[in-house]
Design a protein around this motif. Structure first.
Motif, PDB file in Angstrom:
ATOM      1  N   VAL A  88       0.853  -1.196   0.000  1.00 26.33           N
ATOM      2  CA  VAL A  88       0.000   0.000   0.000  1.00 26.33           C
ATOM      3  C   VAL A  88       0.883   1.239   0.000  1.00 26.33           C
ATOM      4  O   VAL A  88       1.813   1.333   0.808  1.00 26.33           O
ATOM      5  CB  VAL A  88      -0.919   0.031   1.241  1.00 26.33           C
ATOM      6  N   CYS A  89       0.619   2.157  -0.911  1.00 25.21           N
ATOM      7  CA  CYS A  89       1.366   3.418  -0.947  1.00 25.21           C
ATOM      8  C   CYS A  89       0.371   4.576  -1.016  1.00 25.21           C
ATOM      9  O   CYS A  89      -0.490   4.601  -1.904  1.00 25.21           O
ATOM     10  CB  CYS A  89       2.281   3.442  -2.169  1.00 25.21           C
ATOM     11  N   ASP A  90       0.478   5.503  -0.081  1.00 22.39           N
ATOM     12  CA  ASP A  90      -0.409   6.661  -0.071  1.00 22.39           C
ATOM     13  C   ASP A  90       0.258   7.859  -0.742  1.00 22.39           C
ATOM     14  O   ASP A  90       1.482   7.914  -0.839  1.00 22.39           O
ATOM     15  CB  ASP A  90      -0.800   7.006   1.363  1.00 22.39           C
ATOM     16  N   ASN A  91      -0.568   8.790  -1.185  1.00 23.36           N
ATOM     17  CA  ASN A  91      -0.078  10.003  -1.875  1.00 23.36           C
ATOM     18  C   ASN A  91       0.853   9.626  -3.028  1.00 23.36           C
ATOM     19  O   ASN A  91       1.932  10.183  -3.171  1.00 23.36           O
ATOM     20  CB  ASN A  91       0.659  10.917  -0.887  1.00 23.36           C
ATOM     21  N   PHE A  92       0.388   8.686  -3.825  1.00 19.02           N
ATOM     22  CA  PHE A  92       1.264   8.113  -4.852  1.00 19.02           C
ATOM     23  C   PHE A  92       1.580   9.101  -5.972  1.00 19.02           C
ATOM     24  O   PHE A  92       2.734   9.250  -6.362  1.00 19.02           O
ATOM     25  CB  PHE A  92       0.635   6.831  -5.407  1.00 19.02           C
ATOM     26  N   LEU A  93       0.566   9.768  -6.495  1.00 14.99           N
ATOM     27  CA  LEU A  93       0.800  10.682  -7.620  1.00 14.99           C
ATOM     28  C   LEU A  93       0.711  12.149  -7.220  1.00 14.99           C
ATOM     29  O   LEU A  93       1.060  13.022  -8.016  1.00 14.99           O
ATOM     30  CB  LEU A  93      -0.213  10.415  -8.745  1.00 14.99           C
ATOM     31  N   GLY A  94       0.236  12.403  -6.016  1.00 17.44           N
ATOM     32  CA  GLY A  94       0.060  13.790  -5.580  1.00 17.44           C
ATOM     33  C   GLY A  94      -1.370  14.260  -5.831  1.00 17.44           C
ATOM     34  O   GLY A  94      -2.083  13.724  -6.684  1.00 17.44           O
ATOM     35  N   ALA A  95      -1.750  15.295  -5.076  1.00 21.11           N
ATOM     36  CA  ALA A  95      -3.151  15.726  -5.052  1.00 21.11           C
ATOM     37  C   ALA A  95      -3.635  16.237  -6.412  1.00 21.11           C
ATOM     38  O   ALA A  95      -4.754  15.946  -6.839  1.00 21.11           O
ATOM     39  CB  ALA A  95      -3.334  16.806  -3.990  1.00 21.11           C
ATOM     40  N   THR A  96      -2.775  16.958  -7.123  1.00 22.16           N
ATOM     41  CA  THR A  96      -3.217  17.580  -8.378  1.00 22.16           C
ATOM     42  C   THR A  96      -3.527  16.531  -9.439  1.00 22.16           C
ATOM     43  O   THR A  96      -4.608  16.510 -10.032  1.00 22.16           O
ATOM     44  CB  THR A  96      -2.109  18.532  -8.911  1.00 22.16           C
ATOM     45  N   LEU A  97      -2.572  15.634  -9.636  1.00 22.90           N
ATOM     46  CA  LEU A  97      -2.745  14.598 -10.656  1.00 22.90           C
ATOM     47  C   LEU A  97      -3.888  13.653 -10.272  1.00 22.90           C
ATOM     48  O   LEU A  97      -4.699  13.246 -11.114  1.00 22.90           O
ATOM     49  CB  LEU A  97      -1.425  13.833 -10.820  1.00 22.90           C
ATOM     50  N   SER A  98      -3.956  13.333  -8.991  1.00 23.10           N
ATOM     51  CA  SER A  98      -5.016  12.454  -8.512  1.00 23.10           C
ATOM     52  C   SER A  98      -6.399  13.053  -8.796  1.00 23.10           C
ATOM     53  O   SER A  98      -7.312  12.361  -9.279  1.00 23.10           O
ATOM     54  CB  SER A  98      -4.797  12.228  -7.019  1.00 23.10           C
ATOM     55  N   ALA A  99      -6.544  14.360  -8.540  1.00 20.84           N
ATOM     56  CA  ALA A  99      -7.830  15.029  -8.782  1.00 20.84           C
ATOM     57  C   ALA A  99      -8.145  15.070 -10.275  1.00 20.84           C
ATOM     58  O   ALA A  99      -9.300  14.890 -10.694  1.00 20.84           O
ATOM     59  CB  ALA A  99      -7.788  16.447  -8.218  1.00 20.84           C
ATOM     60  N   GLN A 100      -7.107  15.274 -11.070  1.00 16.26           N
ATOM     61  CA  GLN A 100      -7.287  15.302 -12.525  1.00 16.26           C
ATOM     62  C   GLN A 100      -7.759  13.934 -13.041  1.00 16.26           C
ATOM     63  O   GLN A 100      -8.622  13.853 -13.914  1.00 16.26           O
ATOM     64  CB  GLN A 100      -5.943  15.652 -13.152  1.00 16.26           C
ATOM     65  N   MET A 101      -7.190  12.877 -12.482  1.00 18.74           N
ATOM     66  CA  MET A 101      -7.593  11.534 -12.908  1.00 18.74           C
ATOM     67  C   MET A 101      -9.035  11.242 -12.512  1.00 18.74           C
ATOM     68  O   MET A 101      -9.779  10.613 -13.252  1.00 18.74           O
ATOM     69  CB  MET A 101      -6.616  10.493 -12.366  1.00 18.74           C
ATOM     70  N   ARG A 102      -9.459  11.708 -11.350  1.00 19.94           N
ATOM     71  CA  ARG A 102     -10.856  11.540 -10.947  1.00 19.94           C
ATOM     72  C   ARG A 102     -11.765  12.245 -11.960  1.00 19.94           C
ATOM     73  O   ARG A 102     -12.766  11.702 -12.402  1.00 19.94           O
ATOM     74  CB  ARG A 102     -11.073  12.087  -9.532  1.00 19.94           C
ATOM     75  N   ARG A 103     -11.385  13.471 -12.314  1.00 22.13           N
ATOM     76  CA  ARG A 103     -12.217  14.227 -13.270  1.00 22.13           C
ATOM     77  C   ARG A 103     -12.296  13.500 -14.607  1.00 22.13           C
ATOM     78  O   ARG A 103     -13.363  13.404 -15.211  1.00 22.13           O
ATOM     79  CB  ARG A 103     -11.652  15.640 -13.475  1.00 22.13           C
ATOM     80  N   GLU A 104     -11.163  12.975 -15.059  1.00 22.57           N
ATOM     81  CA  GLU A 104     -11.179  12.240 -16.333  1.00 22.57           C
ATOM     82  C   GLU A 104     -12.035  10.989 -16.248  1.00 22.57           C
ATOM     83  O   GLU A 104     -12.788  10.664 -17.167  1.00 22.57           O
ATOM     84  CB  GLU A 104      -9.744  11.855 -16.717  1.00 22.57           C
ATOM     85  N   ALA A 105     -11.915  10.294 -15.131  1.00 26.08           N
ATOM     86  CA  ALA A 105     -12.685   9.054 -14.954  1.00 26.08           C
ATOM     87  C   ALA A 105     -14.182   9.365 -14.922  1.00 26.08           C
ATOM     88  O   ALA A 105     -14.996   8.657 -15.527  1.00 26.08           O
ATOM     89  CB  ALA A 105     -12.247   8.349 -13.671  1.00 26.08           C
ATOM     90  N   GLU A 106     -14.532  10.470 -14.252  1.00 29.17           N
ATOM     91  CA  GLU A 106     -15.945  10.875 -14.206  1.00 29.17           C
ATOM     92  C   GLU A 106     -16.444  11.224 -15.601  1.00 29.17           C
ATOM     93  O   GLU A 106     -17.552  10.873 -15.986  1.00 29.17           O
ATOM     94  CB  GLU A 106     -16.131  12.087 -13.282  1.00 29.17           C
ATOM     95  N   LYS A 107     -15.586  11.916 -16.354  1.00 27.13           N
ATOM     96  CA  LYS A 107     -15.974  12.305 -17.712  1.00 27.13           C
ATOM     97  C   LYS A 107     -16.242  11.060 -18.564  1.00 27.13           C
ATOM     98  O   LYS A 107     -17.225  10.984 -19.290  1.00 27.13           O
ATOM     99  CB  LYS A 107     -14.852  13.149 -18.329  1.00 27.13           C
TER     100      LYS A 107
END
Ligand SMILES: O=C(O)CCC(=O)C(=O)O
Ligand SMILES: [Fe+2]
Length: 259
Positions: free
Chosen positions: A21-40
């Motif tokens: 298990v690894c936390d904060n793997f990509l960082g908050a900005t990239l992580s949020a961007q990936m969520r937005r893309e996945a939602e899209k």
């Protein structure tokens, strides 16, 4: 990636029950961007029939495929259209496959010869309360080459108690398990042909006075922000001879009615 390589390799070397298990793997900005893309991507599925389909599972006891309720999934294929829609998701998949494949091949010599190109993946969305995955191992046998499972969670609004935990079982005692919450930017890695795991049911948020509580309302839609997004990459072995059968003892313990 080199940041996590040593710890990941140490954990995988522990054997069948390994869960890294690894936390904060990509960082908050990239992580949020990936969520937005996945939602899209998921939102597109109303206009693009067949983009997301009901996620399927194998019932290990009856050896049949069934559709999971309220879990929708797609494979991210790259290509221009998907890259335009979800560049970070595509880049992440390509990068992880090549870099992690190379790192693990080097470090796990003799235990895994992974393809650095061939992968499969799944972007999965749990949409309603009660959505869950039964106990299983990822590699379904019959020529399945998946060797390493890499989960990445994109759930910034996840709160303790919301359910949807990744549950990793011990291979020697079916009452022993570890629950891992699907919090944003968390990476989880394990052996696809060995680790018995499930996902516990999603719960719905309800207001109670001034507080938000999580309650089981099977079938009720989750708030949009509470939908559970997970991206899985499976690194594949170069050779089927590297895929191990689940030991009889583990099969008997966890899937007792399988013949
Ligand atoms: O989303 C998760 O936490 C695990 C999903 C899973 O076990 C699978 O897709 O095989
Ligand atoms: Fe799984």
């Amino acid at each position: 990636m080199t940041r996590i390589a040593d710890d990941l390799v140490d954990e995988l070397k522990r054997g069948d029950d390994a869960v890294y298990v690894c936390d904060n793997f990509l960082g908050a900005t990239l992580s949020a961007q990936m969520r937005r893309e996945a939602e899209k991507m998921y939102d597109m599925s109303s206009e693009t029939p067949g983009l997301f389909v009901k996620s399927q599972s194998i019932d290990a006891r009856q050896n049949r495929i069934y559709e999971k309720e309220h879990v929708y999934a797609m494979q991210v294929m790259g290509g221009n259209t998907q890259y335009d829609m979800a560049p970070k998701l595509v880049e992440y998949i390509v990068h992880m496959t090549s870099v992690l494949g190379t790192v693990l091949n080097h470090a796990l010599k003799g235990r895994a010869a992974l393809s650095t190109k061939l992968q499969s993946n799944k972007l999965a969305v749990c949409t309603n309360g009660g959505a869950a995955y039964d106990k299983h191992i990822d590699n379904g046998g019959a020529g399945d080459l998946r060797k390493i499972s890499i989960l990445y969670y994109m759930n910034p609004m996840y709160k303790r108690g919301d359910g949807g935990c990744f549950r990793a079982f011990s291979s020697t005692d079916s009452s022993v398990y570890r629950d891992i919450e699907p919090v944003a930017d968390r990476l989880v890695v394990f052996w696809s042909d060995a680790l018995v795991h499930s996902v516990t049911p999603m719960l719905n948020s309800k207001s109670q006075g001034n507080a938000e509580v999580s309650v089981a309302c099977a079938g009720e839609p989750l708030d949009r922000s509470k939908r559970r997004y997970a991206l899985t990459i499976w690194l594949c072995s170069e050779s089927i001879t590297e895929i191990r059968d689940l030991p009889e003892s583990v099969r008997k313990l966890h899937f007792p009615l399988t013949n």
